[in-house]
Every structure is written in C-alpha cells, then in structure tokens.
Design a protein around this motif. Sequence first.
Motif, PDB file in Angstrom:
ATOM      1  N   UNK A  73       0.849  -1.199   0.000  1.00 15.64           N
ATOM      2  CA  UNK A  73       0.000   0.000   0.000  1.00 15.64           C
ATOM      3  C   UNK A  73       0.881   1.243   0.000  1.00 15.64           C
ATOM      4  N   UNK A  74       0.292   2.358  -0.408  1.00 16.91           N
ATOM      5  CA  UNK A  74       1.015   3.633  -0.418  1.00 16.91           C
ATOM      6  C   UNK A  74       1.355   4.053   1.013  1.00 16.91           C
ATOM      7  N   UNK A  75       0.476   3.706   1.954  1.00 15.24           N
ATOM      8  CA  UNK A  75       0.728   4.006   3.374  1.00 15.24           C
ATOM      9  C   UNK A  75       2.013   3.320   3.859  1.00 15.24           C
ATOM     10  N   UNK A  76       2.183   2.064   3.463  1.00 13.10           N
ATOM     11  CA  UNK A  76       3.381   1.320   3.863  1.00 13.10           C
ATOM     12  C   UNK A  76       4.645   2.003   3.348  1.00 13.10           C
ATOM     13  N   UNK A  77       4.554   2.524   2.145  1.00  8.48           N
ATOM     14  CA  UNK A  77       5.696   3.229   1.556  1.00  8.48           C
ATOM     15  C   UNK A  77       6.007   4.498   2.342  1.00  8.48           C
ATOM     16  N   UNK A  92      11.933  12.496  -8.758  1.00  8.78           N
ATOM     17  CA  UNK A  92      12.880  13.429  -9.387  1.00  8.78           C
ATOM     18  C   UNK A  92      13.043  13.120 -10.868  1.00  8.78           C
ATOM     19  N   UNK A  93      13.004  11.838 -11.219  1.00 12.45           N
ATOM     20  CA  UNK A  93      13.142  11.450 -12.628  1.00 12.45           C
ATOM     21  C   UNK A  93      11.926  11.900 -13.436  1.00 12.45           C
ATOM     22  N   UNK A  94      10.805  12.108 -12.741  1.00 12.84           N
ATOM     23  CA  UNK A  94       9.580  12.566 -13.408  1.00 12.84           C
ATOM     24  C   UNK A  94       9.343  14.072 -13.207  1.00 12.84           C
ATOM     25  N   UNK A  95      10.296  14.724 -12.539  1.00 17.91           N
ATOM     26  CA  UNK A  95      10.209  16.164 -12.240  1.00 17.91           C
ATOM     27  C   UNK A  95       8.935  16.513 -11.471  1.00 17.91           C
ATOM     28  N   UNK A  96       8.582  15.651 -10.512  1.00 16.79           N
ATOM     29  CA  UNK A  96       7.376  15.920  -9.726  1.00 16.79           C
ATOM     30  C   UNK A  96       7.620  15.715  -8.232  1.00 16.79           C
ATOM     31  N   UNK A  97       8.874  15.863  -7.800  1.00 19.39           N
ATOM     32  CA  UNK A  97       9.199  15.638  -6.384  1.00 19.39           C
ATOM     33  C   UNK A  97       8.575  16.676  -5.459  1.00 19.39           C
ATOM     34  N   UNK A  98       8.122  17.805  -6.031  1.00 22.51           N
ATOM     35  CA  UNK A  98       7.500  18.846  -5.187  1.00 22.51           C
ATOM     36  C   UNK A  98       6.246  18.336  -4.480  1.00 22.51           C
ATOM     37  N   UNK A  99       5.553  17.357  -5.089  1.00 26.24           N
ATOM     38  CA  UNK A  99       4.351  16.801  -4.445  1.00 26.24           C
ATOM     39  C   UNK A  99       4.692  16.114  -3.120  1.00 26.24           C
ATOM     40  N   UNK A 100       5.737  15.307  -3.141  1.00 28.63           N
ATOM     41  CA  UNK A 100       6.161  14.615  -1.922  1.00 28.63           C
ATOM     42  C   UNK A 100       6.770  15.606  -0.932  1.00 28.63           C
ATOM     43  N   UNK A 101       7.540  16.566  -1.432  1.00 27.73           N
ATOM     44  CA  UNK A 101       8.144  17.576  -0.551  1.00 27.73           C
ATOM     45  C   UNK A 101       7.062  18.390   0.163  1.00 27.73           C
ATOM     46  N   UNK A 165      -4.207  16.373   1.317  1.00 20.01           N
ATOM     47  CA  UNK A 165      -4.967  15.176   0.937  1.00 20.01           C
ATOM     48  C   UNK A 165      -5.059  15.038  -0.583  1.00 20.01           C
ATOM     49  N   UNK A 166      -5.289  16.168  -1.263  1.00 15.60           N
ATOM     50  CA  UNK A 166      -5.384  16.137  -2.741  1.00 15.60           C
ATOM     51  C   UNK A 166      -4.050  15.720  -3.361  1.00 15.60           C
ATOM     52  N   UNK A 167      -2.977  16.238  -2.810  1.00 13.98           N
ATOM     53  CA  UNK A 167      -1.637  15.905  -3.332  1.00 13.98           C
ATOM     54  C   UNK A 167      -1.309  14.438  -3.068  1.00 13.98           C
ATOM     55  N   UNK A 168      -1.699  13.967  -1.894  1.00 15.50           N
ATOM     56  CA  UNK A 168      -1.461  12.562  -1.560  1.00 15.50           C
ATOM     57  C   UNK A 168      -2.216  11.634  -2.508  1.00 15.50           C
ATOM     58  N   UNK A 170      -3.200  12.272  -5.502  1.00 10.78           N
ATOM     59  CA  UNK A 170      -2.568  12.369  -6.819  1.00 10.78           C
ATOM     60  C   UNK A 170      -1.347  11.450  -6.900  1.00 10.78           C
ATOM     61  N   UNK A 171      -0.513  11.469  -5.863  1.00 13.28           N
ATOM     62  CA  UNK A 171       0.675  10.602  -5.848  1.00 13.28           C
ATOM     63  C   UNK A 171       0.277   9.134  -5.807  1.00 13.28           C
ATOM     64  N   UNK A 172      -0.727   8.811  -4.987  1.00 13.68           N
ATOM     65  CA  UNK A 172      -1.143   7.412  -4.824  1.00 13.68           C
ATOM     66  C   UNK A 172      -1.730   6.838  -6.117  1.00 13.68           C
ATOM     67  N   UNK A 173      -2.532   7.647  -6.810  1.00 13.02           N
ATOM     68  CA  UNK A 173      -3.217   7.161  -8.013  1.00 13.02           C
ATOM     69  C   UNK A 173      -2.344   7.255  -9.266  1.00 13.02           C
ATOM     70  N   UNK A 174      -1.394   8.173  -9.252  1.00 18.03           N
ATOM     71  CA  UNK A 174      -0.634   8.453 -10.469  1.00 18.03           C
ATOM     72  C   UNK A 174       0.835   7.995 -10.377  1.00 18.03           C
ATOM     73  N   UNK A 175       1.587   8.596  -9.452  1.00 24.68           N
ATOM     74  CA  UNK A 175       3.036   8.337  -9.377  1.00 24.68           C
ATOM     75  C   UNK A 175       3.380   6.985  -8.743  1.00 24.68           C
ATOM     76  N   UNK A 176       2.643   6.619  -7.691  1.00 23.26           N
ATOM     77  CA  UNK A 176       2.941   5.385  -6.956  1.00 23.26           C
ATOM     78  C   UNK A 176       2.884   4.132  -7.840  1.00 23.26           C
ATOM     79  N   UNK A 177       1.826   3.934  -8.664  1.00 27.01           N
ATOM     80  CA  UNK A 177       1.808   2.738  -9.535  1.00 27.01           C
ATOM     81  C   UNK A 177       2.994   2.713 -10.507  1.00 27.01           C
ATOM     82  N   UNK A 178       3.400   3.894 -10.992  1.00 26.39           N
ATOM     83  CA  UNK A 178       4.545   3.950 -11.907  1.00 26.39           C
ATOM     84  C   UNK A 178       5.848   3.626 -11.174  1.00 26.39           C
ATOM     85  N   UNK A 179       5.919   4.055  -9.914  1.00 28.66           N
ATOM     86  CA  UNK A 179       7.100   3.740  -9.101  1.00 28.66           C
ATOM     87  C   UNK A 179       7.240   2.224  -8.935  1.00 28.66           C
TER      88      UNK A 179
END
Length: 203
Positions: A73-77, A92-101, A165-168, A170-179
């Motif tokens: 799960x994304x929570x575990x990560x 960083x490779x996707x130039x979207x690290x600002x969401x996690x920051x 919450x919105x940023x989270x 977005x990361x869970x639905x978009x970036x996390x599966x790609x990771x």
Amino acid sequence: MSCWVPGCPALSMCRGLAALPITCLERAKDLKTRLGILLHKPELGHRIGTSSKLQLGSRRRDSSREVLEWRESFDQLLKSKSGVTAFHTFLKTEFSEENLDFWLACEDFKKTRSKTKLASKANRIFEEFVQSEAPREVNIDHETREITRKNLSGATSACFNEAQAKTRTLMEKDSYPRFLKSASYQDMTKQATSRGISKRSHT
C-alpha cells in the motif's frame, strides 16, 4: 639465560638490556603481558566479528522485508524512511518531487506547537508550494488553493489538510503505480526476494 664465556651473545644482550632505562623495560614487560592476554583469547575477536555479522544480517533482512512491503500500500511506503527516499528519487526522474516535498512539509507543519511559528511556517509553505506560480507549485485545483489561502488568516495545524490530501491522492493514483513498475524498484524487489530465498536455503 646467563653465560660468562667471553664473546657469548647472551652476555652482550644482557649488558645491552641493563643499559636501557628502567621505564623502557617496564613498558616492554607491560606490552608483552598484554600481547599474551590477546594471544590466549582468540575467541574475543571471533565474538566481535560474529556479533557485527549478525547485526548486519538482521538489518539486511529488515530492509528486504520493508522493500517488499512498499508494494502492499502507499501508506506502507510513506511509513518507511527508506521508502520515502526511494520514492523521492523516482519522482525526481519525473520532475514531480515537489508533491512529496509538500506532503512532508505538511507533516512537519502539523508537529509545530508555537502559534507564531505556525503562522510563519504556514506562509512559507503556501508561498513555496500552493500559491499560483509558486516556485514549486503542486498540482491542485483552484478551489482547494483558495480554501488554503483563506485558512492562512487563522493558521492552525489543519490549514493544509485539504491541499495535502489532494496531493497525496494524486501521488497514490498516479506516481505510486509507476514507481512500483519502475526498473529501480523492480531491481530492489529482486534483490530483496533473492536475499529471502538465500536465507531460507541456509536454514
């Protein structure tokens, strides 16, 4: 050892030792005693080496288990420091690290107890991540941006909750599966799995 025969090497050695200062002789005796103790205790080094190997093995098993848990799960990560670091490197490779920051900044913000610090931190986070054309603007809708702006007038630890919450999401639905599908994570899981197989084969 003693010898009174002229030219005996033992005699010259004794004379040489007698000429040395007493402190040197005492130090030499002390050094000999210490070396003797170490030589008669080979198990001491063995115990130290074994202990460090066990600790290292334990850490490797823990990290291997952790790596495999990130896909549950994304929570575990997000609970894992090394998981957050690995995910951040991927973003960083996707130039979207600002969401996690931004998410991490909000987590830190919630721990702030001082009201004056709360207000100054809130403004700094808003200016860096939330306002339009911010240096590291996160991808949130206009409505959420405006709600967050209004929250700043009476800053509380919850003023970024909606934006976070919105940023989270977005990361869970978009970036996390790609990771999880990324080559870097696939390599990590292979290593973790091979360590697990190796451990089982040795038990």
